[in-house]
Design a protein around this motif. Structure first.
Motif, PDB file in Angstrom:
ATOM      1  N   GLN A   1      -5.571   4.395  -7.477  1.00 32.36           N
ATOM      2  CA  GLN A   1      -5.263   5.819  -7.569  1.00 32.36           C
ATOM      3  C   GLN A   1      -4.756   6.377  -6.243  1.00 32.36           C
ATOM      4  O   GLN A   1      -3.789   7.120  -6.203  1.00 32.36           O
ATOM      5  CB  GLN A   1      -6.522   6.569  -7.981  1.00 32.36           C
ATOM      6  CG  GLN A   1      -6.252   7.603  -9.026  1.00 32.36           C
ATOM      7  CD  GLN A   1      -7.546   8.104  -9.621  1.00 32.36           C
ATOM      8  OE1 GLN A   1      -8.533   8.308  -8.920  1.00 32.36           O
ATOM      9  NE2 GLN A   1      -7.545   8.300 -10.918  1.00 32.36           N
TER      10      GLN A   1
ATOM     11  N   GLU B   1      -1.287   5.087  -5.592  1.00 27.78           N
ATOM     12  CA  GLU B   1      -0.332   5.802  -6.425  1.00 27.78           C
ATOM     13  C   GLU B   1      -0.053   7.179  -5.835  1.00 27.78           C
ATOM     14  O   GLU B   1       1.080   7.630  -5.787  1.00 27.78           O
ATOM     15  CB  GLU B   1      -0.928   5.929  -7.819  1.00 27.78           C
ATOM     16  CG  GLU B   1       0.048   6.431  -8.853  1.00 27.78           C
ATOM     17  CD  GLU B   1      -0.665   6.662 -10.163  1.00 27.78           C
ATOM     18  OE1 GLU B   1      -1.497   5.832 -10.550  1.00 27.78           O
ATOM     19  OE2 GLU B   1      -0.402   7.719 -10.776  1.00 27.78           O
ATOM     20  N   HIS B   2      -1.108   7.814  -5.383  1.00 28.86           N
ATOM     21  CA  HIS B   2      -0.988   9.137  -4.770  1.00 28.86           C
ATOM     22  C   HIS B   2      -0.063   9.079  -3.556  1.00 28.86           C
ATOM     23  O   HIS B   2       0.825   9.903  -3.386  1.00 28.86           O
ATOM     24  CB  HIS B   2      -2.391   9.612  -4.376  1.00 28.86           C
ATOM     25  CG  HIS B   2      -2.444  11.020  -3.903  1.00 28.86           C
ATOM     26  ND1 HIS B   2      -3.508  11.528  -3.232  1.00 28.86           N
ATOM     27  CD2 HIS B   2      -1.554  12.024  -3.986  1.00 28.86           C
ATOM     28  CE1 HIS B   2      -3.276  12.784  -2.933  1.00 28.86           C
ATOM     29  NE2 HIS B   2      -2.096  13.101  -3.365  1.00 28.86           N
ATOM     30  N   TRP B   3      -0.270   8.071  -2.731  1.00 27.12           N
ATOM     31  CA  TRP B   3       0.573   7.937  -1.548  1.00 27.12           C
ATOM     32  C   TRP B   3       2.018   7.717  -1.940  1.00 27.12           C
ATOM     33  O   TRP B   3       2.932   8.336  -1.413  1.00 27.12           O
ATOM     34  CB  TRP B   3       0.078   6.774  -0.673  1.00 27.12           C
ATOM     35  CG  TRP B   3      -1.227   7.039  -0.007  1.00 27.12           C
ATOM     36  CD1 TRP B   3      -1.897   8.227   0.019  1.00 27.12           C
ATOM     37  CD2 TRP B   3      -2.036   6.113   0.716  1.00 27.12           C
ATOM     38  NE1 TRP B   3      -3.070   8.086   0.713  1.00 27.12           N
ATOM     39  CE2 TRP B   3      -3.178   6.805   1.160  1.00 27.12           C
ATOM     40  CE3 TRP B   3      -1.902   4.766   1.028  1.00 27.12           C
ATOM     41  CZ2 TRP B   3      -4.184   6.186   1.898  1.00 27.12           C
ATOM     42  CZ3 TRP B   3      -2.896   4.145   1.773  1.00 27.12           C
ATOM     43  CH2 TRP B   3      -4.033   4.858   2.203  1.00 27.12           C
TER      44      TRP B   3
ATOM     45  N   THR C   1       3.580   8.479  -4.749  1.00 25.63           N
ATOM     46  CA  THR C   1       4.247   9.647  -5.340  1.00 25.63           C
ATOM     47  C   THR C   1       4.544  10.679  -4.254  1.00 25.63           C
ATOM     48  O   THR C   1       5.610  11.291  -4.249  1.00 25.63           O
ATOM     49  CB  THR C   1       3.380  10.294  -6.437  1.00 25.63           C
ATOM     50  OG1 THR C   1       2.080  10.499  -5.918  1.00 25.63           O
ATOM     51  CG2 THR C   1       3.308   9.417  -7.664  1.00 25.63           C
ATOM     52  N   SER C   2       3.627  10.843  -3.317  1.00 27.79           N
ATOM     53  CA  SER C   2       3.860  11.825  -2.262  1.00 27.79           C
ATOM     54  C   SER C   2       5.059  11.427  -1.416  1.00 27.79           C
ATOM     55  O   SER C   2       5.910  12.254  -1.088  1.00 27.79           O
ATOM     56  CB  SER C   2       2.631  11.945  -1.364  1.00 27.79           C
ATOM     57  OG  SER C   2       1.505  12.248  -2.108  1.00 27.79           O
TER      58      SER C   2
ATOM     59  N   SER D   1      -0.300  15.276  -6.154  1.00 32.64           N
ATOM     60  CA  SER D   1       0.167  14.541  -7.327  1.00 32.64           C
ATOM     61  C   SER D   1      -0.818  13.455  -7.723  1.00 32.64           C
ATOM     62  O   SER D   1      -0.537  12.649  -8.587  1.00 32.64           O
ATOM     63  CB  SER D   1       1.530  13.917  -7.025  1.00 32.64           C
ATOM     64  OG  SER D   1       1.431  13.086  -5.891  1.00 32.64           O
ATOM     65  N   SER D   2      -1.957  13.437  -7.074  1.00 33.61           N
ATOM     66  CA  SER D   2      -2.919  12.385  -7.373  1.00 33.61           C
ATOM     67  C   SER D   2      -3.569  12.613  -8.728  1.00 33.61           C
ATOM     68  O   SER D   2      -3.873  13.739  -9.109  1.00 33.61           O
ATOM     69  CB  SER D   2      -3.989  12.361  -6.298  1.00 33.61           C
ATOM     70  OG  SER D   2      -5.062  11.551  -6.713  1.00 33.61           O
ATOM     71  N   ARG D   3      -3.820  11.497  -9.399  1.00 30.83           N
ATOM     72  CA  ARG D   3      -4.497  11.628 -10.679  1.00 30.83           C
ATOM     73  C   ARG D   3      -5.954  12.002 -10.480  1.00 30.83           C
ATOM     74  O   ARG D   3      -6.622  12.471 -11.392  1.00 30.83           O
ATOM     75  CB  ARG D   3      -4.394  10.321 -11.463  1.00 30.83           C
ATOM     76  CG  ARG D   3      -3.090  10.216 -12.245  1.00 30.83           C
ATOM     77  CD  ARG D   3      -3.084   8.989 -13.104  1.00 30.83           C
ATOM     78  NE  ARG D   3      -2.972   7.772 -12.309  1.00 30.83           N
ATOM     79  CZ  ARG D   3      -3.781   6.730 -12.424  1.00 30.83           C
ATOM     80  NH1 ARG D   3      -4.759   6.761 -13.295  1.00 30.83           N
ATOM     81  NH2 ARG D   3      -3.619   5.675 -11.665  1.00 30.83           N
ATOM     82  N   ALA D   4      -6.433  11.764  -9.272  1.00 34.38           N
ATOM     83  CA  ALA D   4      -7.828  12.085  -8.988  1.00 34.38           C
ATOM     84  C   ALA D   4      -8.040  13.588  -8.880  1.00 34.38           C
ATOM     85  O   ALA D   4      -9.159  14.068  -8.984  1.00 34.38           O
ATOM     86  CB  ALA D   4      -8.262  11.414  -7.696  1.00 34.38           C
TER      87      ALA D   4
END
Lengths: 788, 361
Positions: free
Chosen positions: A669, A672-674, A676-677, B174-177
């Motif tokens: 997660q 993925e966050h990194w 997308t950012s 944009s994190s799913r968390a």
């Protein structure tokens, strides 16, 4: 007595005191009017006709004028007006077309005085002459206006507007004989009371009905009109043609308009529907009301200033069956709450700033009372009740731009463009990226790359015997590779010419990065190559660099250093051999992989000798040096640190470069966050190619599918013009290669340019080259190709 | 160094908002004169007004750009109780209109019964959504189910905040968390003490927005609020413009510890509070990486704030708002530091941060 009130009002205090208050009426009000002494108010509606006394704390019902056993339609009032000369005299306009006058001086309970049943339809408005005691004017839905002399039984004159319904009639304060009438067709007419045959003047004031008008109380010949088109217009009637001097935009149709006493440019309005608020406008600032009363819960139907010379008390009646007294200091002031400034940070660190001109120009002037905005403006108004704040405000807009060379986000773009993320060995990637960072004077980042290289690629503190062994072999049998590394290092140390050259190479490698180059093969190549490299040579150099150049980071470097120096004496960690790169495995893999980089061909050719050295090295590795896994928590924390610092670029770049080595350490997660950012950021800077490269290189499933989701390519065969159903590049209908380059006759994969006229085309480079020499189609079709 | 470029905005009344688009090449301004103007940056760096049109029948408080993925789309909100969505039409322009782009109204959102004080598009990953807030304390969230059809917006959520709202900000993470989150500021100036910043979070289970936190320490009217661009941080940074500038961090407390299904709990810290403006602060805006905060106040100045490696926030620059070139040694110092320091977030801040603060405090 009136004289007194006036004087005291002008002095700032006034005889009128009170607070914002209301009373509940039994029925919705249609109109209100105030007695000239400002102590009583009459409320009229379809089912109500009452007089209230305005006391300090409350309204007190004084008189109910709806008397008599059966309710008569004559009591159903559309309008009411209290004579300003005679406090006993009232007039009402009934919805059935009757005009009634009332005499409060009558001793009986029924105060009804006279009844004029001349209008055929609802009377919309009645109006007393401001100075003449017996003159009453009415305007009706039937299109007629009538003037009554209260001493006579019938109207003295009838005025025909020759058009639709009359919505409002108002005697002029300035001219004894003049009155204004407004009509549903948008016209305003001026009449002379002595000439009932024809209006003096007519002009079109609004689109749609004109609901109301009001003469300026200060004898200026100004007429304010309000209409369904949501506008209030102020007309100067002194000139031959009525001239529009102000236009106020309200948010709903304007039902009533009343000039504010003692304030030359202020008027109050209320609306007929939708909007329940009462607004007070400064006509010089026509876009935003200077005050607003929000108490009513339904449409406000009547507004009247309590006293002719007092600008602070406003009375209003409403369909919500309430009668309100509004006090100006309780009004909300939209402009006071409105932001006088706008500010936005741009992409490249530029700032757009718009501010009220008075804030930015007269800095010194307003210093004495900072924060005055927080005081409600009525304090100021008290000082000068007639005219307060600046009539019109405007804003100054400016953009603060960072100079092009010191653009505060330039480093980001440069870094994104120049970083190498794949396609080479880990050591080279790290070195290259460190160099890029260093050139952009981002020393800490450079340092980090160098450390990553040390952690993951070089044997670190390899015993010298072993080292010599590998070096000897390396320099003897790997001349090409060695020189490459040397060159890289040298440029890192500042040789400009070489730097440029290597930069060029990196570029081309990035661009030529093929889809066939999967990350996995890269990784494996890197590892084997990494252990091949004459490590101590590199390491020594890099360390020298650090000491000389980065004093700032010294601490940092040292905190890390002991951690890998330490293990020399420490207990050797037992470790599954699988985790370490084991030579033969990788060599096999490599032999299979179709990678065609120059270095690699070289390494592959040297397999037999190398395998020996690899094994020996990996042996010593596990004993003399901590395995990279030892550092992974540290590296993880470091990536987290960069991310928290807002440098997601570093986090993602390292993530990609290290690949499997670190991937397990960081939960999906977060990765993925990194991703997308970072991708979002790249796209902001329009770095589409890099963003696509990142997507492609990422190992997150959610990211890699970004480019696949909702992307469909429809391909037609260039020969038979039919859709290509097949997955390959051969059209199954005409059995030919669909997209061959017209210049080199090979199949084009990737970028394919073609002329829209003849549909021939090919590799971008080839076509560009061709077009330099000829404008005809390279396919020989004779078409004069055009590319846009 | 900053170079001030003054632009003749030619709005007839106050400009209330300025907004850059996603790529920073376009700018929109809105004003009390009921119009919105769009400015495009030319090759030479000049800003040219390419469109100006009447958008509302009241003051236009805010204007904001949608993500370019959805087209060239603007939303505006106004005193006239509406918010509107505008789309730029290209092509089919005749000679007269050449050079002037053409904006058409796609929808008017008329649900509010009072002035609509802010409008913001949701982060792109949530789809085409926008939130409005109004003076009567209602936050409304709309969604365009079909991104190709900008005329169809359905009201998805109505959040009653009890207090008159002045500003909203989506959490851009944009994190799913991180579940969708929106912070609301109130400019209610009644004396009753209550939190003027509320944070609402979307709950997957109830499919509703529920209040996650209130910033109890903020009791003065709030004029602007802004989440910093997230960029992979695990926590959120929120800037608040009230009588001073405040910066909060919100660290989500791990979900496992809180009862599942309930709103996320946050560890809230105030990391900075500056009253250098000496007056009301009207606007706060983050740079793209969320490392520098710009604030503007009644003193007519823009101040830049930045954290050093110790997470101490310092003033790194002051810009005078009258568009004149910045001069004066103290501010110049601060500004040059600001641009320098941004090259290297961690190393130089400690130096210039403290020096700048000494100069400006």
């Amino acid at each position: 007595m009136e004289k007194m009130a006036r004087v005291t009002t002008a002095l700032g205090g006034n005889t009128l005191t009170g607070r914002t208050m209301y009373c509940h009426l039994d029925a919705p009000a249609n109109a209100i009017s105030v007695c000239r002494d400002a102590a009583q108010v009459v409320v009229a509606g379809r089912n109500i006709f009452k007089i209230y006394a305005i006391e300090e704390e409350q309204f007190v019902e004084k008189l109910n004028l709806r008397v008599g056993r059966k309710p008569s339609l004559n009591f159903s009032c559309a309008d009411v007006v209290w004579h300003q000369m005679d406090e006993n005299l009232l007039a009402t306009a009934a919805t059935n077309g009757v005009v009634v006058t009332w005499n409060l001086g009558k001793p009986s309970r029924n105060k009804q005085d006279q009844l004029f049943t001349e209008h055929k339809r609802t009377v919309n408005k009645v109006c007393f002459h401001p100075t003449e005691a017996y003159m009453l004017l009415s305007g009706s839905q039937d299109g007629y206006m009538k003037c009554f002399d209260l001493r006579k039984k019938d109207s003295v004159s009838t005025f025909s507007g020759q058009s639709e319904s009359v919505r409002d009639v108002q005697f002029s304060i300035r001219d004894y004989f003049t009155f204004a009438a407004t009509f549903e067709n948008g016209n305003v007419q001026l009449w002379d009371i002595r000439r009932p045959d024809r209006y003096e003047r007519m002009f079109t004031a609004h689109n749609g009905p004109v609901f109301c008008c009001d003469w300026h109380p200060e004898d200026r010949g100004w007429l304010a009109t309000g209409g369904r088109d949501k506008m209030v217009k102020v007309w100067d009637m002194n000139t031959n043609r009525a001239k529009e001097i102000y236009c106020v935009q309200s948010i709903a149709s304007v039902a009533r308009v009343k000039w504010r006493p003692e304030c030359k440019h202020h008027l109050a309005t209320c609306s007929m529907m939708v909007d329940h608020n009462i607004y007070v406008w400064d006509v010089r600032r026509p876009y935003i009301p200077s005050a607003m009363f929000e108490e009513h819960r339904d449409v406000t139907t009547g507004i009247v200033w309590r006293h002719l010379h007092d600008p602070y008390f406003l009375l209003s009646g409403s369909k919500d069956s309430t009668l309100y007294q509004h006090i100006f200091k309780d009004a909300s002031q939209p402009i006071e709450r409105a932001n006088p400034e706008g500010l936005c940070y741009g992409l490249f660190g530029d700032l757009a700033f718009a501010a009220k001109e008075s804030l930015v120009t007269s800095d010194s002037n307003r210093k004495p009372y900072p924060g005055d905005r927080r005081h409600p403006i009525f304090f100021k108004r008290k000082l000068d009740p007639t005219e307060q704040f600046e009539s019109v405000s405007s804003s100054a807009l400016s953009v603060f731009e960072t100079e092009p060379d010191s653009s505060s986000m330039g480093w980001f773009v440069d870094t994104a463009r120049r970083y190498a993320l794949a396609g080479r060995s880990l050591a080279e990637l790290c070195d290259h990226n460190a160099k890029v960072a260093k050139e952009l004077s981002r020393n800490q980042v450079a340092q980090t790359w160098t450390m990553l290289r040390i952690i993951y690629c070089s044997p670190g503190t390899v015993p010298s015997a072993n080292l010599n062994h590998s070096i000897g072999k390396g320099s003897a049998s790997l001349p090409l590779m060695n020189s490459f590394n040397l060159k890289d290092m040298a440029s890192g140390m500042g040789s400009e010419a070489r730097l440029d050259r290597s930069k060029g190479e990196n570029r081309s490698e990035n661009i030529l990065l093929d889809s066939s180059t999967t990350l996995i093969t890269n990784d494996e190549n890197e590892e084997t190559e990494g252990s091949d490299v004459p490590a101590d040579y590199l390491l020594g150099d890099v360390e020298g660099d650090e000491d000389e150049l980065y004093l700032m980071d010294h601490e940092n470097a040292h905190t890390e250093e002991p951690e890998y120096v330490l293990p020399q004496e420490a207990f050797p960690l037992r470790h599954e051999i699988v985790d370490n790169p084991s030579g033969p495995d990788h060599l096999q893999d490599k032999a299979d992989s179709p990678h065609v980089s120059g270095n690699e061909a070289e390494t592959v050719s040297l397999t037999p000798v190398e395998s020996f050295s690899l094994i020996s090295i990996s042996h010593t590795l596990s004993e003399s040096r901590l395995p990279p896994d030892f550092f992974s928590t540290l590296v993880r924390d470091m990536l987290r640190f960069y991310a928290e610092q807002g440098d997601v670029q570093m986090a993602v770049s390292v993530l990609i470069v290290l690949g499997e080595r670190i991937r397990k350490e960081i939960d999906e997660q977060t990765q993925e966050h990194w991703y997308t950012s970072y991708i979002d950021l790249l796209q902001r800077f329009r770095l589409w190619n890099i963003s696509n490269q990142v997507i492609k290189l990422s190992t997150c499933r959610a990211i890699t599918c970004l480019n696949q989701a909702s992307t469909t390519l429809h391909v037609n065969c260039s020969n038979c013009k039919r859709p290509m159903s097949n997955k390959g590049w051969i059209c199954d209908r005409c059995r030919q290669c669909a997209s061959t380059c017209a210049v080199c006759h090979h199949v084009v994969k990737g970028l394919f340019v073609w002329c829209q006229g003849c549909s021939h085309g090919g590799h971008l480079q080839h076509i560009l080259k061709w077009l330099e020499s000829s404008t005809h189609c390279p396919a020989g079709c004779g078409h004069l190709c055009e590319y846009t | 160094m900053f170079v001030a470029r003054s632009i003749a905005a030619d709005h007839k009344d106050l400009i209330h908002d300025v907004s850059f688009d996603f790529h920073g090449r376009r700018m929109a301004t809105c004003s009390s004169d009921q119009s919105v103007k769009v400015w495009d940056k030319s090759e030479s760096g000049d800003w040219h007004c390419t469109a100006s049109w009447k958008t509302h029948s009241g003051s236009v408080w805010r204007v904001t750009w949608a993500h370019p993925e959805f087209g060239q789309v603007l939303a505006s909100c106004s005193f006239d109780r509406t918010a509107a969505v505008w789309e730029e039409i290209v092509g089919e322009s005749n000679d007269k209109l050449r050079g002037q782009s053409h904006w058409v109204k796609r929808t008017t959102l008329v649900d509010s019964r009072t002035s609509v004080t802010d409008v913001k598009f949701a982060p792109k990953h949530m789809g085409l959504m926008l939130a409005t807030c109004s003076a009567d304390g209602v936050v409304r969230i709309y969604e365009a189910p079909d991104v190709m059809n900008l005329s169809q917006w359905s009201l998805q959520h109505e959040i009653s905040c009890k207090l008159s709202c002045s500003c909203i900000s989506w959490n851009p993470s944009s994190s799913r968390a991180h579940s969708p989150m929106i912070a609301v500021g109130s400019d209610d100036n009644s004396p009753n003490i209550s939190a003027k910043v509320q944070i609402y979070e979307y709950n997957e289970n109830t499919r509703k927005y529920a209040k996650a936190e209130s910033l109890m320490t903020v009791t003065d009217p709030v004029h602007d609020i802004s989440f910093a661009p997230n960029l992979g941080r695990s926590f959120h940074i929120l800037a608040v413009a009230t009588k001073d500038v405040r910066i909060f961090t919100l660290k989500p407390v791990r979900k496992e510890l809180t009862s599942s299904g309930g709103p996320t709990k946050f560890e809230i810290h105030i990391v900075a509070q500056f009253d250098n403006h000496n007056s009301q602060v009207w606007r706060v805006s983050w740079n793209i990486t969320g490392t520098v905060l710009a604030s503007s106040g009644d003193d007519g100045c823009v101040r830049l704030w930045k954290a050093n490696y110790m997470d101490n926030w310092k003033c790194t620059g002051i810009l005078k708002g009258n568009g004149s070139p910045v001069n004066g040694s103290s501010s110049q110092q601060g500004i040059s530091n600001a641009s320098l320091g941004s090259n290297n977030p961690n190393l130089q801040n400690s130096l210039n941060g403290s020096s700048a603060s000494r100069k400006h405090s």
